[in-house]
Design a protein around this motif. Structure first.
Motif, PDB file in Angstrom:
ATOM      1  N   GLN A 133      27.289  36.753 -14.107  1.00 26.64           N
ATOM      2  CA  GLN A 133      28.246  37.452 -14.958  1.00 26.64           C
ATOM      3  C   GLN A 133      29.686  37.109 -14.579  1.00 26.64           C
ATOM      4  O   GLN A 133      30.533  36.898 -15.448  1.00 26.64           O
ATOM      5  CB  GLN A 133      28.027  38.958 -14.865  1.00 26.64           C
ATOM      6  CG  GLN A 133      26.797  39.464 -15.582  1.00 26.64           C
ATOM      7  CD  GLN A 133      26.856  39.235 -17.079  1.00 26.64           C
ATOM      8  OE1 GLN A 133      26.322  38.242 -17.579  1.00 26.64           O
ATOM      9  NE2 GLN A 133      27.491  40.132 -17.808  1.00 26.64           N
ATOM     10  N   VAL A 134      29.965  37.054 -13.281  1.00 29.72           N
ATOM     11  CA  VAL A 134      31.333  36.774 -12.841  1.00 29.72           C
ATOM     12  C   VAL A 134      31.756  35.362 -13.223  1.00 29.72           C
ATOM     13  O   VAL A 134      32.827  35.159 -13.803  1.00 29.72           O
ATOM     14  CB  VAL A 134      31.469  36.989 -11.322  1.00 29.72           C
ATOM     15  CG1 VAL A 134      32.823  36.477 -10.821  1.00 29.72           C
ATOM     16  CG2 VAL A 134      31.324  38.465 -10.979  1.00 29.72           C
ATOM     17  N   ILE A 135      30.925  34.362 -12.902  1.00 30.95           N
ATOM     18  CA  ILE A 135      31.336  32.985 -13.183  1.00 30.95           C
ATOM     19  C   ILE A 135      31.364  32.706 -14.682  1.00 30.95           C
ATOM     20  O   ILE A 135      32.119  31.845 -15.142  1.00 30.95           O
ATOM     21  CB  ILE A 135      30.444  31.963 -12.463  1.00 30.95           C
ATOM     22  CG1 ILE A 135      29.001  32.020 -12.964  1.00 30.95           C
ATOM     23  CG2 ILE A 135      30.511  32.157 -10.961  1.00 30.95           C
ATOM     24  CD1 ILE A 135      28.139  30.892 -12.417  1.00 30.95           C
ATOM     25  N   ASN A 136      30.565  33.435 -15.473  1.00 30.10           N
ATOM     26  CA  ASN A 136      30.575  33.228 -16.916  1.00 30.10           C
ATOM     27  C   ASN A 136      31.853  33.739 -17.571  1.00 30.10           C
ATOM     28  O   ASN A 136      32.319  33.170 -18.566  1.00 30.10           O
ATOM     29  CB  ASN A 136      29.375  33.923 -17.559  1.00 30.10           C
ATOM     30  CG  ASN A 136      28.079  33.174 -17.321  1.00 30.10           C
ATOM     31  OD1 ASN A 136      28.090  32.029 -16.901  1.00 30.10           O
ATOM     32  ND2 ASN A 136      26.969  33.835 -17.566  1.00 30.10           N
ATOM     33  N   TYR A 137      32.419  34.818 -17.014  1.00 31.03           N
ATOM     34  CA  TYR A 137      33.537  35.473 -17.689  1.00 31.03           C
ATOM     35  C   TYR A 137      34.853  35.387 -16.925  1.00 31.03           C
ATOM     36  O   TYR A 137      35.869  35.908 -17.385  1.00 31.03           O
ATOM     37  CB  TYR A 137      33.193  36.950 -17.946  1.00 31.03           C
ATOM     38  CG  TYR A 137      32.091  37.120 -18.958  1.00 31.03           C
ATOM     39  CD1 TYR A 137      32.365  37.157 -20.318  1.00 31.03           C
ATOM     40  CD2 TYR A 137      30.764  37.215 -18.551  1.00 31.03           C
ATOM     41  CE1 TYR A 137      31.354  37.298 -21.250  1.00 31.03           C
ATOM     42  CE2 TYR A 137      29.738  37.346 -19.473  1.00 31.03           C
ATOM     43  CZ  TYR A 137      30.042  37.393 -20.821  1.00 31.03           C
ATOM     44  OH  TYR A 137      29.028  37.519 -21.747  1.00 31.03           O
ATOM     45  N   VAL A 138      34.857  34.700 -15.774  1.00 34.07           N
ATOM     46  CA  VAL A 138      36.081  34.666 -14.975  1.00 34.07           C
ATOM     47  C   VAL A 138      37.187  33.875 -15.664  1.00 34.07           C
ATOM     48  O   VAL A 138      38.370  34.189 -15.521  1.00 34.07           O
ATOM     49  CB  VAL A 138      35.785  34.095 -13.565  1.00 34.07           C
ATOM     50  CG1 VAL A 138      35.525  32.580 -13.619  1.00 34.07           C
ATOM     51  CG2 VAL A 138      36.922  34.412 -12.612  1.00 34.07           C
ATOM     52  N   GLN A 139      36.822  32.851 -16.431  1.00 33.84           N
ATOM     53  CA  GLN A 139      37.856  32.097 -17.164  1.00 33.84           C
ATOM     54  C   GLN A 139      38.579  33.004 -18.162  1.00 33.84           C
ATOM     55  O   GLN A 139      39.784  32.880 -18.362  1.00 33.84           O
ATOM     56  CB  GLN A 139      37.221  30.907 -17.887  1.00 33.84           C
ATOM     57  CG  GLN A 139      36.581  29.870 -16.987  1.00 33.84           C
ATOM     58  CD  GLN A 139      37.585  28.864 -16.459  1.00 33.84           C
ATOM     59  OE1 GLN A 139      38.703  28.795 -16.928  1.00 33.84           O
ATOM     60  NE2 GLN A 139      37.168  28.068 -15.483  1.00 33.84           N
ATOM     61  N   GLY A 140      37.817  33.896 -18.779  1.00 32.77           N
ATOM     62  CA  GLY A 140      38.440  34.847 -19.694  1.00 32.77           C
ATOM     63  C   GLY A 140      39.376  35.803 -18.979  1.00 32.77           C
ATOM     64  O   GLY A 140      40.437  36.160 -19.503  1.00 32.77           O
ATOM     65  N   LEU A 141      38.994  36.214 -17.757  1.00 31.06           N
ATOM     66  CA  LEU A 141      39.871  37.078 -16.965  1.00 31.06           C
ATOM     67  C   LEU A 141      41.164  36.354 -16.626  1.00 31.06           C
ATOM     68  O   LEU A 141      42.265  36.914 -16.751  1.00 31.06           O
ATOM     69  CB  LEU A 141      39.146  37.517 -15.691  1.00 31.06           C
ATOM     70  CG  LEU A 141      39.951  38.399 -14.742  1.00 31.06           C
ATOM     71  CD1 LEU A 141      40.182  39.779 -15.352  1.00 31.06           C
ATOM     72  CD2 LEU A 141      39.253  38.521 -13.392  1.00 31.06           C
ATOM     73  N   TRP A 142      41.043  35.102 -16.186  1.00 30.14           N
ATOM     74  CA  TRP A 142      42.245  34.322 -15.849  1.00 30.14           C
ATOM     75  C   TRP A 142      43.142  34.129 -17.070  1.00 30.14           C
ATOM     76  O   TRP A 142      44.370  34.150 -16.953  1.00 30.14           O
ATOM     77  CB  TRP A 142      41.842  32.956 -15.296  1.00 30.14           C
ATOM     78  CG  TRP A 142      41.155  33.021 -13.977  1.00 30.14           C
ATOM     79  CD1 TRP A 142      41.134  34.073 -13.102  1.00 30.14           C
ATOM     80  CD2 TRP A 142      40.367  31.999 -13.364  1.00 30.14           C
ATOM     81  NE1 TRP A 142      40.392  33.764 -11.991  1.00 30.14           N
ATOM     82  CE2 TRP A 142      39.910  32.508 -12.120  1.00 30.14           C
ATOM     83  CE3 TRP A 142      39.995  30.708 -13.735  1.00 30.14           C
ATOM     84  CZ2 TRP A 142      39.110  31.762 -11.254  1.00 30.14           C
ATOM     85  CZ3 TRP A 142      39.203  29.960 -12.884  1.00 30.14           C
ATOM     86  CH2 TRP A 142      38.763  30.478 -11.654  1.00 30.14           C
ATOM     87  N   GLU A 143      42.526  33.962 -18.227  1.00 32.09           N
ATOM     88  CA  GLU A 143      43.312  33.779 -19.454  1.00 32.09           C
ATOM     89  C   GLU A 143      44.124  35.032 -19.774  1.00 32.09           C
ATOM     90  O   GLU A 143      45.257  34.938 -20.246  1.00 32.09           O
ATOM     91  CB  GLU A 143      42.362  33.445 -20.608  1.00 32.09           C
ATOM     92  CG  GLU A 143      43.036  33.304 -21.962  1.00 32.09           C
ATOM     93  CD  GLU A 143      43.914  32.072 -22.064  1.00 32.09           C
ATOM     94  OE1 GLU A 143      44.769  32.038 -22.973  1.00 32.09           O
ATOM     95  OE2 GLU A 143      43.753  31.154 -21.226  1.00 32.09           O
ATOM     96  N   ARG A 144      43.556  36.206 -19.474  1.00 33.78           N
ATOM     97  CA  ARG A 144      44.283  37.449 -19.708  1.00 33.78           C
ATOM     98  C   ARG A 144      45.389  37.657 -18.674  1.00 33.78           C
ATOM     99  O   ARG A 144      46.445  38.209 -18.993  1.00 33.78           O
ATOM    100  CB  ARG A 144      43.317  38.636 -19.695  1.00 33.78           C
ATOM    101  CG  ARG A 144      42.370  38.665 -20.878  1.00 33.78           C
ATOM    102  CD  ARG A 144      43.116  38.888 -22.186  1.00 33.78           C
ATOM    103  NE  ARG A 144      42.241  38.866 -23.337  1.00 33.78           N
ATOM    104  CZ  ARG A 144      41.607  39.931 -23.798  1.00 33.78           C
ATOM    105  NH1 ARG A 144      41.749  41.093 -23.199  1.00 33.78           N
ATOM    106  NH2 ARG A 144      40.836  39.834 -24.860  1.00 33.78           N
ATOM    107  N   VAL A 145      45.130  37.221 -17.442  1.00 33.82           N
ATOM    108  CA  VAL A 145      46.145  37.368 -16.386  1.00 33.82           C
ATOM    109  C   VAL A 145      47.298  36.407 -16.624  1.00 33.82           C
ATOM    110  O   VAL A 145      48.480  36.775 -16.494  1.00 33.82           O
ATOM    111  CB  VAL A 145      45.509  37.122 -14.999  1.00 33.82           C
ATOM    112  CG1 VAL A 145      46.591  37.110 -13.908  1.00 33.82           C
ATOM    113  CG2 VAL A 145      44.483  38.194 -14.695  1.00 33.82           C
ATOM    114  N   LEU A 146      46.981  35.151 -16.984  1.00 32.40           N
ATOM    115  CA  LEU A 146      48.014  34.142 -17.228  1.00 32.40           C
ATOM    116  C   LEU A 146      47.571  33.267 -18.387  1.00 32.40           C
ATOM    117  O   LEU A 146      46.689  32.421 -18.229  1.00 32.40           O
ATOM    118  CB  LEU A 146      48.244  33.287 -15.974  1.00 32.40           C
ATOM    119  CG  LEU A 146      49.424  32.310 -16.042  1.00 32.40           C
ATOM    120  CD1 LEU A 146      50.752  33.075 -16.097  1.00 32.40           C
ATOM    121  CD2 LEU A 146      49.417  31.382 -14.831  1.00 32.40           C
ATOM    122  N   PRO A 147      48.146  33.451 -19.579  1.00 33.71           N
ATOM    123  CA  PRO A 147      47.723  32.684 -20.756  1.00 33.71           C
ATOM    124  C   PRO A 147      47.833  31.177 -20.538  1.00 33.71           C
ATOM    125  O   PRO A 147      48.695  30.689 -19.812  1.00 33.71           O
ATOM    126  CB  PRO A 147      48.682  33.165 -21.846  1.00 33.71           C
ATOM    127  CG  PRO A 147      49.087  34.537 -21.407  1.00 33.71           C
ATOM    128  CD  PRO A 147      49.150  34.467 -19.908  1.00 33.71           C
TER     129      PRO A 147
END
Length: 426
Positions: free
Chosen positions: A246-260
């Motif tokens: 779950q973490v590795i699948n969605y971490v890119q989305g988290l990074w995108e929210r932190v820094l577009p």
């Protein structure tokens, strides 16, 4: 839509296809499924580049799920066409190829975007070209003449004499011999059994009835999970792998929210490469650690699971991209280290030589739990939570794992101490 409607399709597809693909791989003798994997990845990247709309992207995720489920054929094919004595060497080649490919892909993508100013579309054109070349290459592979269950010699030779298991996620090689060996690893998930018996000339093959195959697998399953120690390590494997996916699948989305993504400070590719290499180093180092895992293993799992929970929590709450990157690297290093220990402990505690069955069952349970977690937390038909809330739940999930194994570990240590006192008194 990306987080709550598109990404979950991969999880559902992977779970649904895993067991049928496992049987089809053995029945069709690997090569056709290798070709299917290449074709699935071509369709995946073609849709990623040119398809428009929500329905098309869901179709993309289905084909990607098929591509990941058919990994089993690639990682098992090589053992069906080489001599048993070469297993260690070809395993090293496969692990090196995937590790180098993943690292070079991450670094080159980072350089092309940050230095050369390439678009993400251009990077995916390179990916489409790569999988197309791989698909073309697969046509020239020789067709294996044997497999583990459905195609094997009829001369009464015992299966499993030289059975091997490739742990695709961590790159381990396990022998049916007391001296279990490990090799440096990569990280993408499948456990594959192989029959190392030579196929003698002039011997006819017999095809095993599928009902008999399933019955034998069930009997082996019951025997394998009869050990409390083995069951404990397997439970941790399944629970932690679910959270890891779950973490590795969605971490890119988290990074995108932190820094577009238009920001020049994005180094996602470099971070992926660094975490892979450092995780491989951790896998190598853990092979030289001498400790009583039978006594302290569960306590170690509890403590390290708590560190994983802390890393995910920091990644979620501190909205700084460099803190996110650092926490992600720590998260992957600890997981790869622990899954290596778990793999070795499971192998050494098995009562019968069916490593592939146990690793496969553990992975299947992990995918089932991940599917349930996705359906409840991520999917739009469930709670459909935002990405930050999702990661808070994942941090809590690992914290719960830590508490469970801390209690179990303390119980095991006390029991071992009492047993030692009783032996001394005798």
């Amino acid at each position: 839509q990306v987080f709550n409607e598109i990404y979950p399709v991969w999880t559902y597809s992977y779970l649904a296809l895993l067991f049928p693909v496992f049987l089809a791989t053995d029945y069709l003798r690997y090569k056709p499924v290798v070709l299917l994997q290449g074709l699935s990845l071509i369709v995946t990247w073609f849709l990623l580049l040119y398809a428009q709309g929500l329905r098309a992207k869901k179709c993309l995720e289905f084909f990607y799920g098929m591509g990941t489920a058919t990994d089993i054929a690639y990682y098992s094919y090589i053992y069906s066409v080489v001599d048993v004595n070469l297993y260690q060497k070809v395993t090293s080649y496969c692990r090196s190829a995937t590790l180098v490919g993943y690292t070079v892909g991450s670094i080159s993508g980072q350089l092309l975007v940050s230095v050369a100013g390439w678009s993400l579309f251009s990077l995916n054109v390179i990916s489409l070209t790569s999988v197309s070349i791989a698909f073309g290459t697969a046509w020239f592979l020789p067709m294996p003449q044997k497999s583990l269950f459905f195609h094997h010699p009829s001369s009464g030779q015992q299966l499993g004499c030289e059975m091997k298991v490739m742990d695709c996620k961590n790159g381990s090689v396990v022998r049916d011999h007391p001296g279990v060996q490990r090799a440096l690893g990569w990280e993408d998930e499948t456990k594959v059994p192989l029959n190392g018996e030579e196929h003698p000339a002039g011997k006819q093959e017999q095809k095993v009835d599928i009902l008999k195959v399933l019955k034998d697998l069930w009997q082996d399953f019951l025997q394998c999970y009869s050990s409390r120690t083995m069951l404990c390590w397997s439970v941790w494997w399944a629970l932690s792998t679910c959270g890891y996916f779950q973490v590795i699948n969605y971490v890119q989305g988290l990074w995108e929210r932190v820094l577009p993504s238009p920001s020049p400070e994005i180094y996602n590719g470099a971070v992926e490469a660094a975490s892979t290499l450092l995780g491989a180093v951790a896998v190598f180092v853990v092979g030289h650690i001498k400790t009583s895992w039978a006594t302290w293993g569960e306590v170690a799992l509890a403590l390290f699971s708590f560190l994983i929970a802390a890393a995910v929590y920091v990644m979620d709450t501190v909205e700084n991209i460099w803190v996110c990157y650092t926490s992600y690297v720590v998260f992957r290093i600890i997981y790869m280290l622990l899954i290596t220990i778990a793999t070795f402990q499971i192998a050494t505690n098995l009562s019968v030589e069916r490593y592939a069955l146990v690793f496969g069952v553990n992975t299947f349970i992990a995918l089932a739990l991940q599917t349930l977690l996705t359906l409840v937390v991520v999917d739009a038909s469930g709670l459909g939570l935002d990405i930050f809330t999702q990661f808070m739940i994942y941090a809590s999930y690992f914290a719960a794992i830590s508490l469970v194994f801390l209690a179990s570990g303390i119980y095991s240590v006390i029991r071992a101490h009492r047993r030692q006192e009783q032996m001394q008194s005798r």
